[in-house]
Design a protein around this motif. Sequence first.
Motif, PDB file in Angstrom:
ATOM      1  N   ALA A   1      -7.730   1.213  -5.665  1.00  0.00           N
ATOM      2  CA  ALA A   1      -8.175   2.551  -6.066  1.00  0.00           C
ATOM      3  C   ALA A   1      -7.772   2.766  -7.528  1.00  0.00           C
ATOM      4  O   ALA A   1      -6.594   2.809  -7.854  1.00  0.00           O
ATOM      5  CB  ALA A   1      -7.535   3.610  -5.174  1.00  0.00           C
TER       6      ALA A   1
ATOM      7  N   ASP B   1       0.855  -1.180   0.000  1.00  0.00           N
ATOM      8  CA  ASP B   1       0.000   0.000   0.000  1.00  0.00           C
ATOM      9  C   ASP B   1       0.894   1.233   0.000  1.00  0.00           C
ATOM     10  O   ASP B   1       2.124   1.145  -0.064  1.00  0.00           O
ATOM     11  CB  ASP B   1      -0.977  -0.016   1.179  1.00  0.00           C
TER      12      ASP B   1
ATOM     13  N   ARG C   1     -10.109  -3.718  -3.045  1.00  0.00           N
ATOM     14  CA  ARG C   1     -10.169  -2.298  -2.662  1.00  0.00           C
ATOM     15  C   ARG C   1      -9.215  -1.441  -3.497  1.00  0.00           C
ATOM     16  O   ARG C   1      -8.870  -0.329  -3.086  1.00  0.00           O
ATOM     17  CB  ARG C   1      -9.834  -2.164  -1.177  1.00  0.00           C
TER      18      ARG C   1
ATOM     19  N   LEU D   1      -5.483   2.078  -1.854  1.00  0.00           N
ATOM     20  CA  LEU D   1      -6.626   1.265  -1.433  1.00  0.00           C
ATOM     21  C   LEU D   1      -7.770   2.163  -0.984  1.00  0.00           C
ATOM     22  O   LEU D   1      -7.558   3.141  -0.255  1.00  0.00           O
ATOM     23  CB  LEU D   1      -6.228   0.332  -0.288  1.00  0.00           C
ATOM     24  N   THR D   2      -8.962   1.831  -1.425  1.00  0.00           N
ATOM     25  CA  THR D   2     -10.138   2.562  -0.971  1.00  0.00           C
ATOM     26  C   THR D   2     -10.506   2.107   0.434  1.00  0.00           C
ATOM     27  O   THR D   2     -10.131   1.002   0.859  1.00  0.00           O
ATOM     28  CB  THR D   2     -11.327   2.318  -1.912  1.00  0.00           C
ATOM     29  N   PRO D   3     -11.229   2.923   1.207  1.00  0.00           N
ATOM     30  CA  PRO D   3     -11.639   2.512   2.555  1.00  0.00           C
ATOM     31  C   PRO D   3     -12.485   1.241   2.494  1.00  0.00           C
ATOM     32  O   PRO D   3     -13.273   1.051   1.563  1.00  0.00           O
ATOM     33  CB  PRO D   3     -12.455   3.700   3.060  1.00  0.00           C
ATOM     34  N   GLU D   4     -12.302   0.366   3.467  1.00  0.00           N
ATOM     35  CA  GLU D   4     -13.076  -0.871   3.498  1.00  0.00           C
ATOM     36  C   GLU D   4     -14.492  -0.572   3.954  1.00  0.00           C
ATOM     37  O   GLU D   4     -14.712   0.096   4.964  1.00  0.00           O
ATOM     38  CB  GLU D   4     -12.446  -1.892   4.432  1.00  0.00           C
TER      39      GLU D   4
END
Length: 227
Positions: free
Chosen positions: A184, A39, A182, A210-213
């Motif tokens: 992005a 990440d 996730r 990564l997008t928020p979970e």
Amino acid sequence: MKNTLRELRVRMAHAGFALTFCLSPVGAHAGEIHALVRDKTGKGVVDAVVVALPANRSAGNAGGASATIIVDQVNKEFIPYVLPVQVGTAVNFPNKDNIRHHVYSFSPAKNFELPLYMGTPASPVLFDKPGAVVLGCNIHDWMIAYVYVSDSPYFAKTGADGKANLTELPPGDYTLRAWHPRLAGKEEATERKVAVSRTGAVEATWDIGLTPEFRIRRAPIPGQRGY
């Protein structure tokens, strides 16, 4: 007589050499890709799928997968969370809970529904198109999992350290991709070209956003059995 024995030894030696040659491992002439997915903070990303697409698509044609794979349902959760498979793979969805589940997906790569059932459905689900398939349960909204369907036979899923190894690759040019539930942005934005040789390994590293979970909170009722 001596000549006959000498000829026999020569023939046996030649036969032994030919047998040794034929039994040489295929892997001795195949390459590897060592992948690392991190990440933006440099931490390894678990459950990312790394895929190697051969420039010569016929080189990567393994005729699809014939074995039936399993996505289990245990304690009202799908196991595994991410399952990478090749196009043409049949997946079974056994239910090991003592309640019923209702598995479905509305994803373009595979739209299907397994109505309320316990045990194992009569037929597995065939994943015949490439793409990411999101799984859900109509009864338990927090249950979610992913089947990543690859049109290449060369893929691997990262562990907790973010690492994955792709092995037994024929030498040649490949396009690498990294995918995660996730991720992005689009998967195509992760593409890179590499050349795989008969010896040694190609190192490939991604630093992905990564997008928020977002998962619906699990809220079981204490002491209550059933749904």
